[in-house]
Enzyme design. Structure first.
Site, PDB file in Angstrom:
ATOM      1  N   ASP A  42       0.863  -1.179   0.000  1.00 24.03           N
ATOM      2  CA  ASP A  42       0.000   0.000   0.000  1.00 24.03           C
ATOM      3  C   ASP A  42       0.901   1.232   0.000  1.00 24.03           C
ATOM      4  O   ASP A  42       2.123   1.117   0.136  1.00 24.03           O
ATOM      5  CB  ASP A  42      -0.881  -0.044   1.262  1.00 24.03           C
ATOM      6  CG  ASP A  42      -1.886   1.089   1.291  1.00 24.03           C
ATOM      7  OD1 ASP A  42      -2.366   1.472   0.221  1.00 24.03           O
ATOM      8  OD2 ASP A  42      -2.168   1.580   2.393  1.00 24.03           O
ATOM      9  N   ASP A  77      -1.546  -1.386   6.179  1.00 28.82           N
ATOM     10  CA  ASP A  77      -1.747  -0.940   7.559  1.00 28.82           C
ATOM     11  C   ASP A  77      -3.175  -0.548   7.890  1.00 28.82           C
ATOM     12  O   ASP A  77      -3.469  -0.177   9.020  1.00 28.82           O
ATOM     13  CB  ASP A  77      -0.836   0.253   7.861  1.00 28.82           C
ATOM     14  CG  ASP A  77      -1.294   1.518   7.133  1.00 28.82           C
ATOM     15  OD1 ASP A  77      -1.907   1.386   6.050  1.00 28.82           O
ATOM     16  OD2 ASP A  77      -1.042   2.614   7.646  1.00 28.82           O
TER      17      ASP A  77
END
Length: 844
Positions: free
Chosen positions: A533, A732
């Site tokens: 990400d 996350d």
């Protein structure tokens, strides 16, 4: 509640029916058992430990049952539904061996012979015979022991593993408990040596010119002296080996102590019969003076050398849990409570959530919380692996076990006991240390047939020597058959993987790389694609608002609306907007109908106006048209690498928020190193094409995809897996959870959300990509170490058994004494552990 279990040992529908009937006989449960797959689905009124189910099945036959859940034994249908968003079509991974929540202070076998089964006392594993080891926890009431090869064996007090026969070790690696076990072995070793040395001298006296002992007494009387001296060795110092051997036979869990017990036991019984009834033996078993060749010295020397191996192994094994010991030492025992303006020293166990605690210079921080008054620098190296102290001020989080610098501050307790990060790290390290790597299946399969094959080879050795060997042929056959039994060591095979995993996982914890199970550790070495990400993974995850642009020149009013909307979102970008508004002293107001749309943004009603804040896909979803003027300004911001959120009010695009999130200083070097190692690094981000392209170019990524929703990340990972790629996913946020669960190795940033961390198999405490490089290097080192151990164990037995059988005798006249075989066998397991300990000095 509903639990699913894996049942082994069923071979037909009759077995299935028998298992189902046995389990249904237990009060409070309803069971459905299937043969293919071999599963038991059990509905319980209240939680029943797996150990109780196993006891029932053991009484019914040779069946074993293991919880088919690697996280928690309390699995309900509600929880399964709750996590359905993270599910996929990917076959379920083999669960790690996870002890029940009430296993703290109990014992298990490090070889995992009985799944999650635990014992109250540190006896030996019933399958492999190894000593049980204890579950290591920060808070425990009494010391429990478990087997280093079978972690499900957990018992109170020291003893041997009922599976493999090895000495149990404390589950909580306290020096006192380890010293107790070690001191007991030392005492027995002294007794064994004290009586064995004279026996050895008497037996070897024939090699001394003019044999002075024969001038004192004749050989028959010296044989009686050998018997008397051997009794303390056989029936006290080393009697545990025969107990383990007997237990292994009656339970048919054949292990190294089966071979030791048979070999040394046969030699001792042969000597007894030869001493009391010498006339029944043929002449080839007798010496020139008519007495039978006795083997009291072989028996006692073999047992003493095996005891020496156990002693060295106990010493070496205590070092494998060194990382957990160091973590346990981080927890302070006392804290300073601030109550009514006064300080009071209390036990760490008495701290409650919401308590105000004073942390003085040099003190260890007692629990997790936030600073409410003061500031300081804190050494967090024991948690993150980074040596540079971190500056902390009011509202900053602090972690239990970290060390305060030279200033005092007051903190509020937010997480106590088992909720603290330190406790979770210890638990994660324990769970991972007990888990089974896929590579261990090979050793397990071989070990299953190993002992019967060795016994068969021993019998063949005896008959071949008796038939074709030189005179005295039967004596040669007898000695070589015993040597074959003694030299084989299945525990070297069994220990090869668990010891390396235990040391490797502990090493990772010291460096801030938390590994949930051994399968993740093994797979990390195979990873050739890393999906990452952007926000909070590649970037700092601490975005800040650069500006709020409005077409209507009412930035403050617009800021109030979007900040009020974002106060209900946990996304880092939302928090950045809220912080920006607070910095301008803009008050937040009430919002109605708030909704967070995953991967797109947020919507709600503010002062009776429909407000939407998010990306272009959100604008399309709420049917908002963006003017060319506004779009051009947004594109210009995006090309600068900024993240831009569109703002619409009552269906009209009225402005945007420009947010900057700095790329972590470590991301460039980490990505460069991963690419050098042959890993393809792909960024999948929900951000726009222009921003994603700017970041990808700066980091020289292999490729990237912008505008990705959670399902897009999931599909991309499945596509890559369909091409045969081994995929790791680093993320996350909540939106990363499905992808983390689908990936072969999910890697969560420790700075991220609990959902992401729960879905991942590896957690990076510090939360940067350098941790992935460390995890990759650690995985490579551990797998190399395991392969070295397996090679050594296989090679040792393949080479040692034929030599013990006498294969070299026709060519070189070389035979292997059973005593030398015992020495070699003892050191084989010690060598495996010593090799695993080299990982402690690994530089990552």
């Amino acid at each position: 509640m509903i639990h699913t279990y894996t049942v082994t040992g069923m071979s037909c529908d009759g077995c299935r029916s028998k298992v189902e009937k046995t389990l249904n006989a237990i009060d409070g449960i309803q069971t459905i058992v299937t043969l293919d797959p071999p599963m038991a689905t059990i509905t319980m009124d209240k939680h029943i430990p797996t150990a109780q189910l196993q006891d029932a099945l053991t009484a019914a036959g040779k069946y074993t049952i293991e919880m088919n859940n690697g996280v928690d034994s309390h699995v309900t249908t509600e929880k399964s539904t709750e996590k359905s968003c993270c599910s996929s079509n990917k076959p379920q991974e083999k669960p790690r061996i996870a002890l029940p929540s009430n296993a703290q202070g109990k014992y298990y076998c490090p070889m995992h012979c009985e799944g999650e089964k635990v014992y109250d006392k540190p006896v030996d594993c019933p399958v492999c015979g190894m000593d049980l080891v204890k579950e290591a926890t920060i808070i425990s009431s009494k010391t429990m022991y478990t087997c280093p090869m079978h972690p499900e064996v957990v018992k109170e007090g020291p003893g041997s593993c009922p599976i493999c026969g090895m000495d149990l070790v404390p589950m909580e690696p306290t020096d006192a408990e380890e010293n107790k076990v070690y001191d007991d072995l030392v005492r027995k070793m002294k007794i064994a040596v004290f009586f064995t040395v004279p026996i050895f001298i008497i037996a070897m006296s024939d090699m001394i010119p003019n044999n002075p002992l024969m001038k004192i007494m004749d050989a028959s009387k010296w044989n009686w002296v050998q018997l008397i001296l051997s009794l303390p060795v056989v029936f006290y110092a080393c009697w545990m080996f025969f107990e383990r051997a007997w237990k292994s036979v009656i339970t048919w869990n054949l292990n190294m102590f089966t071979l030791i017990g048979i070999g040394s036991g046969v030699a001792f019984l042969f000597s007894l019969v030869g001493l009391f009834f010498p006339t029944i033996f043929p002449d080839e078993f007798k010496t020139h003076d008519g007495t039978v060749h006795l083997y009291f010295e072989a028996t006692t020397v073999i047992l003493t050398l095996v005891l020496l191996g156990q002693l060295l192994e106990a010493r070496a094994h205590s070092r494998t849990s060194g990382a957990i010991k160091e973590l346990l030492k981080l927890a302070p025992t006392e804290a300073t409570l601030v109550i009514d303006g006064a300080d009071k020293v209390i036990s760490i166990h008495d701290i409650k959530k919401g308590d105000l605690l004073r942390v003085k210079p040099g003190d260890k921080i007692p629990v997790d919380g936030k600073i409410t008054d003061g500031e300081s620098t804190i050494d967090e190296s024991m948690i993150s692996g980074e040596p540079i102290p971190v500056d902390k001020k009011i509202e900053d989080s602090v972690i239990a076990g970290t060390i305060n610098g030279n200033k005092s501050f007051v903190m509020i307790a937010e997480k106590v006991g088992s909720e603290t990060l330190l406790s979770q790290i210890v638990q994660m390290v324990n769970d991972a240390s007990r888990s089974r790597a896929p590579i261990q299946k090979l050793a397990d399969k071989i070990a299953k047939y190993f002992v019967p094959i060795v016994v068969l080879v021993s019998l063949i050795t005896f008959f071949v020597w008796a038939k074709f060997g030189p005179e005295p042929a039967m004596v040669y056959g007898f000695i070589n058959a015993i040597a074959v039994l003694i030299i084989a060591c299945p525990c070297a095979l069994g220990l090869a993987t668990p010891m390396s995993v235990m040391v490797g996982v502990g090493k990772g914890a010291q460096l801030g790389v938390l590994i949930k199970n051994a399968e993740a550790l093994e797979n990390m070495n195979k990873v050739n694609v890393l999906i990452t990400d952007k926000t909070g993974t590649i970037t700092e995850g601490k975005p800040s608002v650069e500006k709020v642009f409005s077409l209507q020149n009412d930035e403050n009013e617009l800021l109030q609306s979007i900040a009020s909307l974002n106060q209900y979102s946990e996304h880092p970008l939302a928090q950045a907007v809220v912080n920006f508004a607070k910095g301008k002293e803009i008050a937040l107001i009430e919002v109605k109908d708030f909704e967070a749309i995953s991967g797109k943004g947020v919507v709600g009603t503010v002062t009776n106006k429909k407000v939407a804040l998010g990306n272009r896909k959100l604008m399309e979803q709420v049917n908002v048209t963006v003017s060319a003027e506004l779009e051009n300004q947004i594109i210009a911001e995006q090309k600068l690498g900024k993240t831009v959120s569109y703002i619409s009010v009552d269906g009209i695009a009225v402005g945007f928020v420009s947010i900057t999130d700095a790329i972590k200083a470590t991301s460039v070097e980490a990505i460069k190193e991963l690419i050098r190692q042959g890993v393809e690094v792909i960024m999948l981000t929900g951000d726009n094409e222009n921003t994603a392209k700017a970041v990808a170019q700066e980091l020289h990524l292999s490729s990237y995809k912008a505008g990705c929703l959670p399902e897009d990340k999931l599909k991309e990972i499945k596509r890559l897996q369909g091409e045969g790629k081994i995929v790791a996913m680093a993320g996350d946020g909540i939106n990363d959870a499905p992808a983390l669960a689908q990936a072969d190795v999910g890697i969560a940033m420790g700075t991220g959300t609990d959902v992401a961390i729960e879905s991942a198999k590896i957690t990076l405490v510090k939360g940067d990509l350098q941790g992935i490089v460390k995890a990759k290097n650690l995985s490579h080192a551990v797998m190399r170490n395991i392969k070295q151990n397996l090679f050594f164990a296989f090679f040792y037995n393949v080479l040692g058994i034929p030599i013990a059988a006498g294969i070299l005798y026709p060519f070189f006249g070389v035979l292997l004494s059973p005593m030398i075989a015992a020495l070699a066998m003892s050191f084989s397991s010690v060598s495996v552990i010593a090799n695993a300990l080299r990982l402690r000095n690994l530089k990552l």
